[in-house]
Design a protein around this motif. Structure first.
Motif, mmCIF file in Angstrom:
data_model
loop_
_atom_site.group_PDB
_atom_site.id
_atom_site.type_symbol
_atom_site.label_atom_id
_atom_site.label_comp_id
_atom_site.label_asym_id
_atom_site.label_seq_id
_atom_site.Cartn_x
_atom_site.Cartn_y
_atom_site.Cartn_z
ATOM 1 N N THR A 58 -6.069 -7.978 -1.165
ATOM 2 C CA THR A 58 -6.245 -6.871 -1.718
ATOM 3 C C THR A 58 -7.086 -6.969 -3.195
ATOM 4 O O THR A 58 -7.716 -6.033 -3.933
ATOM 5 N N ASP A 103 -10.550 0.834 5.603
ATOM 6 C CA ASP A 103 -9.652 0.242 4.651
ATOM 7 C C ASP A 103 -10.697 -0.225 3.528
ATOM 8 O O ASP A 103 -11.322 -1.350 3.477
ATOM 9 N N ASP A 153 -9.403 0.361 0.038
ATOM 10 C CA ASP A 153 -8.372 0.458 -1.216
ATOM 11 C C ASP A 153 -8.485 -0.965 -1.959
ATOM 12 O O ASP A 153 -7.682 -1.110 -2.788
ATOM 13 N N GLU A 154 -8.768 -2.007 -1.081
ATOM 14 C CA GLU A 154 -8.685 -3.231 -1.668
ATOM 15 C C GLU A 154 -10.111 -3.631 -2.369
ATOM 16 O O GLU A 154 -11.114 -3.042 -2.262
ATOM 17 N N TYR A 165 -4.202 6.984 -3.199
ATOM 18 C CA TYR A 165 -3.959 5.518 -2.487
ATOM 19 C C TYR A 165 -4.067 4.556 -3.419
ATOM 20 O O TYR A 165 -4.823 4.620 -4.246
ATOM 21 N N ARG A 166 -3.324 3.656 -3.139
ATOM 22 C CA ARG A 166 -3.408 2.364 -4.042
ATOM 23 C C ARG A 166 -2.340 1.419 -3.674
ATOM 24 O O ARG A 166 -1.776 1.560 -2.793
ATOM 25 N N TYR A 167 -2.407 0.124 -4.386
ATOM 26 C CA TYR A 167 -1.614 -0.885 -3.997
ATOM 27 C C TYR A 167 -0.698 -1.191 -5.417
ATOM 28 O O TYR A 167 -1.277 -0.991 -6.310
ATOM 29 N N THR A 192 0.881 5.701 -0.832
ATOM 30 C CA THR A 192 0.148 6.927 -1.007
ATOM 31 C C THR A 192 1.159 7.998 -1.532
ATOM 32 O O THR A 192 2.214 8.302 -0.852
ATOM 33 N N TRP A 219 0.854 -1.174 -0.180
ATOM 34 C CA TRP A 219 0.118 -0.036 -0.035
ATOM 35 C C TRP A 219 1.048 1.259 0.045
ATOM 36 O O TRP A 219 1.725 1.394 0.841
#
Length: 217
Positions: free
Chosen positions: A216, A137, A139-140, A80-82, A75, A73
């Motif tokens: 994710t 949480d 972003d998954e 925000y991202r993986y 930023t 993860w």
């Protein structure tokens, strides 16, 4: 101030406490493998060092972090991202150690979630005064999988709220070895960490390490 390694006789023994629908607190769950976990964290940090990332709004996070697993993860000004690549090193994130995978699976089972196979582990370093504001949480891509959060080092006050940011969170004191698992109805609950109090932990000194396992995609 010196923090006792076991903190109390009651917390030294593993126990299961339901804190919300779909959320459990496992007291002392990782104490038997604490040395392996700390050694694994140090190996991860040697490959991908801790850093304080910047949010899209231009604020620097007070918590320093790194990652391991297939994706990490991150930023920055773009959001925000993986990502499979550590932007600091330009290399893939360190592989997730087998002891991490086994821990996450066993803890998730204790929370009622079988077959959990995380592909990302966020490794956060808290120092006295650092905090993590209430957030979800989200972003998954796979919300059916739980979150598994492991506490090492200094005690922390964990804030666990509801589905809205305005919901008043409950406060839980987490000590070295505790694990929180949440999913199902609580998967998108707002949560955070109050400012970390100063102290000295027998194994990790003046800091807290938090391992957060996620699926994710």
């Amino acid at each position: 101030m010196t923090v006792d390694l076991f903190d109390s006789v009651a917390e030294a023994q593993p126990s299961r406490e339901e804190i919300a629908d779909g959320a459990v607190l496992l007291r002392g769950f990782v104490k038997p493998i604490e040395s392996e976990l700390i050694e694994a964290v140090r190996a991860i940090v040697a490959q991908s060092p801790f850093r304080r990332m910047t949010t899209p709004g231009g604020y620097q996070m007070s918590v320093a972090m790194t990652n391991c697993g297939e994706r990490g993860w991150i930023t920055d000004h773009t959001g925000y991202r993986y990502d499979p690549i550590d932007p600091r090193t330009g290399a893939p994130w360190p592989a997730m150690p087998p002891v991490f995978c086994d821990l996450a699976r066993r803890a998730a089972e204790q929370g009622g979630f079988t077959g959990f196979a995380p592909d990302a582990c966020l490794v956060n370093r808290y120092e006295p005064g650092t905090r993590l504001s209430l957030h979800q949480d989200k972003d998954e891509l796979d919300f059916s999988a739980p979150i598994v959060s492991v506490s090492l080092g200094l005690p922390a006050t964990f804030l666990f709220g509801g589905m809205a940011r305005a919901d008043k969170p409950r406060r839980f004191r987490l000590v070295h070895g505790d694990v929180v698992v949440w999913g199902g109805p609580s998967r998108l609950a707002y949560h955070g960490v109050a400012p970390l109090a100063d102290g000295e932990h027998a194994l990790l000194g003046r800091k807290r390490i938090n391992l957060t396992f996620r699926r994710t995609r």
